[in-house]
Design an enzyme around this catalytic site. Structure first.
Site, PDB file in Angstrom:
ATOM      1  N   SER A  22       0.832  -1.207   0.000  1.00  0.00           N
ATOM      2  CA  SER A  22       0.000   0.000   0.000  1.00  0.00           C
ATOM      3  C   SER A  22       0.867   1.258   0.000  1.00  0.00           C
ATOM      4  O   SER A  22       1.841   1.362   0.759  1.00  0.00           O
ATOM      5  CB  SER A  22      -0.899   0.012   1.239  1.00  0.00           C
ATOM      6  OG  SER A  22      -1.580   1.244   1.289  1.00  0.00           O
ATOM      7  N   THR A  69      -9.578  -1.109   2.272  1.00  0.00           N
ATOM      8  CA  THR A  69      -9.212  -1.640   0.959  1.00  0.00           C
ATOM      9  C   THR A  69      -9.463  -3.144   0.908  1.00  0.00           C
ATOM     10  O   THR A  69     -10.063  -3.719   1.827  1.00  0.00           O
ATOM     11  CB  THR A  69      -7.753  -1.238   0.601  1.00  0.00           C
ATOM     12  OG1 THR A  69      -7.511  -1.590  -0.761  1.00  0.00           O
ATOM     13  CG2 THR A  69      -6.729  -1.927   1.494  1.00  0.00           C
ATOM     14  N   LYS A  73     -13.825  -3.692   1.279  1.00  0.00           N
ATOM     15  CA  LYS A  73     -14.564  -2.505   0.836  1.00  0.00           C
ATOM     16  C   LYS A  73     -16.077  -2.710   0.805  1.00  0.00           C
ATOM     17  O   LYS A  73     -16.828  -1.804   1.147  1.00  0.00           O
ATOM     18  CB  LYS A  73     -14.100  -2.085  -0.563  1.00  0.00           C
ATOM     19  CG  LYS A  73     -12.805  -1.304  -0.567  1.00  0.00           C
ATOM     20  CD  LYS A  73     -12.503  -0.857  -1.995  1.00  0.00           C
ATOM     21  CE  LYS A  73     -11.358   0.112  -2.037  1.00  0.00           C
ATOM     22  NZ  LYS A  73     -11.132   0.679  -3.363  1.00  0.00           N
ATOM     23  N   ASN A  94     -14.518   3.238   0.922  1.00  0.00           N
ATOM     24  CA  ASN A  94     -13.049   3.273   1.027  1.00  0.00           C
ATOM     25  C   ASN A  94     -12.578   4.232   2.118  1.00  0.00           C
ATOM     26  O   ASN A  94     -11.388   4.280   2.408  1.00  0.00           O
ATOM     27  CB  ASN A  94     -12.387   3.594  -0.318  1.00  0.00           C
ATOM     28  CG  ASN A  94     -12.342   5.085  -0.592  1.00  0.00           C
ATOM     29  OD1 ASN A  94     -13.205   5.833  -0.126  1.00  0.00           O
ATOM     30  ND2 ASN A  94     -11.362   5.529  -1.354  1.00  0.00           N
ATOM     31  N   ASP A 109     -13.120   7.011  -4.222  1.00  0.00           N
ATOM     32  CA  ASP A 109     -12.448   6.514  -5.442  1.00  0.00           C
ATOM     33  C   ASP A 109     -12.983   7.212  -6.693  1.00  0.00           C
ATOM     34  O   ASP A 109     -12.219   7.693  -7.532  1.00  0.00           O
ATOM     35  CB  ASP A 109     -12.649   5.005  -5.599  1.00  0.00           C
ATOM     36  CG  ASP A 109     -11.735   4.199  -4.697  1.00  0.00           C
ATOM     37  OD1 ASP A 109     -10.681   4.717  -4.308  1.00  0.00           O
ATOM     38  OD2 ASP A 109     -12.083   3.051  -4.382  1.00  0.00           O
ATOM     39  N   GLY A 136     -14.815  -4.845 -12.611  1.00  0.00           N
ATOM     40  CA  GLY A 136     -14.549  -5.162 -11.215  1.00  0.00           C
ATOM     41  C   GLY A 136     -14.896  -3.966 -10.327  1.00  0.00           C
ATOM     42  O   GLY A 136     -15.624  -3.055 -10.745  1.00  0.00           O
ATOM     43  N   GLY A 137     -14.350  -3.975  -9.122  1.00  0.00           N
ATOM     44  CA  GLY A 137     -14.666  -2.926  -8.153  1.00  0.00           C
ATOM     45  C   GLY A 137     -14.294  -1.528  -8.640  1.00  0.00           C
ATOM     46  O   GLY A 137     -15.064  -0.565  -8.464  1.00  0.00           O
ATOM     47  N   ALA A 138     -13.122  -1.396  -9.260  1.00  0.00           N
ATOM     48  CA  ALA A 138     -12.670  -0.076  -9.704  1.00  0.00           C
ATOM     49  C   ALA A 138     -13.525   0.431 -10.866  1.00  0.00           C
ATOM     50  O   ALA A 138     -13.914   1.605 -10.914  1.00  0.00           O
ATOM     51  CB  ALA A 138     -11.200  -0.158 -10.122  1.00  0.00           C
ATOM     52  N   GLY A 276      -3.240   6.113 -13.417  1.00  0.00           N
ATOM     53  CA  GLY A 276      -4.057   5.891 -12.225  1.00  0.00           C
ATOM     54  C   GLY A 276      -3.484   6.493 -10.951  1.00  0.00           C
ATOM     55  O   GLY A 276      -4.155   6.542  -9.922  1.00  0.00           O
TER      56      GLY A 276
END
Ligand code: NDP
Length: 313
Positions: A22, A69, A73, A94, A109, A136-138, A276
């Site tokens: 992280s 994270t 989440k 988040n 996010d 996905g999640g992002a 990103g």
């Protein structure tokens, strides 16, 4: 931290498992120091199954707030006293803020992504068309936030087509924004149709393809099932890259490496490219502002992130 740690020091942190890679502790501690705030940010490795007691500990220990994270989440959502509209729509949290014992959950996010688009590409999504690769999640956070920001249309494509169809249906139902799907090419030699790429003002690479293996090992590989190993950074999504045009924005959610194959190829064809790292930076800046009530020292945070990228990359 302005000086040494004392009983007055406010404690923030991140709940996740694993947290070895992280970048948030370095970014947030640099920010607290630069802002002269008596805060500290710690990584808390919270094993699956331990989230309930960890969230309760925010109250018990009087933490100021935490980031959440992988893999917590989504599960955090049901453990909090109040949620932001974004957290509810995205279906994930988040950031948690401890408001005198009441826990407020937000998701920065998507807003971080939008702020980075604005700061780094002067891109305003209202009325535009966006093509998103991944579901996905992002991708979910990005799709939801673009819908809230008033995009005209979303086009979603994902390797597992069911996930793209579900996400498109969810976004259309909950925001009223038109969301269509496009099949992911089955054959390695094929690409998505050029017309889809050309229709998009913004193309978002939201899969974990192209990400450095150190992040893959500890991140979405656990859920996404990617088996690319060391060669992953040399790979990219199946697009007819030569059709990118000047003025189009190509955004890769991957931030390690800073320049992915996706960004390199899109940039060579004339697109404005954004890494990103910007989303990571601004989601963190928004969390900082929620915990402290102070403006985030964005430049300091960016430098800390870049340093982490080079040392952990
Ligand atoms: P998930 O595990 O939730 O989703 C992974 C996505 O990548 C899925 O759409 C999956 O498709 C796709 N995928 C993985 N491997 C392949 C492959 N070989 N071929 C085609 N598709 C593939 O991960 P997240 O959504 O959380 O993260 C996605 C990326 O976004 C990661 O690189 C992550 O680091 C980055 N990210 C960046 C952030 C930032 O602040 N910049 C914030 C959050 C994430 P399928 O559904 O078929 O498995």
């Amino acid at each position: 931290m302005a000086s040494g740690i004392s009983s007055r020091t406010k404690i923030c942190g991140i709940f996740g498992c694993p947290l070895e890679h992280s970048f948030s502790p370095a970014m947030q501690n640099a920010a607290f120091k630069a802002a002269g705030l008596d805060y500290i940010y710690l990584p808390f490795v919270v094993a699956p199954g331990q989230l309930v007691v960890a969230v309760e500990a925010i109250r018990t220990l009087g933490l100021a707030g935490v980031n959440v994270t992988i893999p917590h989440k989504e599960a955090a959502l049901s453990l909090l006293d109040e949620l932001s509209g974004e957290a509810r729509l995205i279906g994930a949290v988040n950031t948690i803020v401890n408001r005198a014992g009441r826990l407020y959950g937000d998701n920065t996010d998507g807003r971080g992504f939008l702020r980075s688009l604005k700061e780094e590409a002067a891109f305003i999504p209202a009325g535009k068309t966006a093509l998103i690769l991944g579901a996905g999640g992002a991708a979910r956070a990005v799709a939801a936030q673009l819908a809230l920001a008033g995009v005209k249309k979303l086009i979603l494509s994902n390797r597992s087509s069911r996930r793209a169809v579900d996400l498109a249906g969810y976004i259309a139902k909950n925001t009223g924004v038109k969301a269509q799907t496009a099949p992911w090419p089955e054959n390695k030699s094929e690409t998505l149709p050029g017309a889809l790429l050309q229709e998009a003002d913004l193309v978002v690479q939201a899969t974990s393809i192209g990400m450095h293996r150190s992040n893959l090992r500890n991140g979405p590989i656990l859920r996404g099932g990617f088996a690319g190993g060391e060669k992953n950074i040399l790979q990219t999504v199946p697009l007819p890259f030569h059709l990118f045009r000047t003025g189009q924005v190509a955004y890769d959610l991957v931030y390690n490496p800073l320049e992915t194959v996706f960004l390199k190829k899109a940039g060579q064809a004339g697109a404005v490219t954004v890494s990103g790292l910007g989303m990571l930076l601004y989601q963190g800046a928004l969390s900082f502002e929620m915990w402290t009530g102070e403006p985030a020292p964005v430049e300091v945070m960016k430098k800390a992130l870049q340093k982490e990228c080079y040392s952990k990359g």
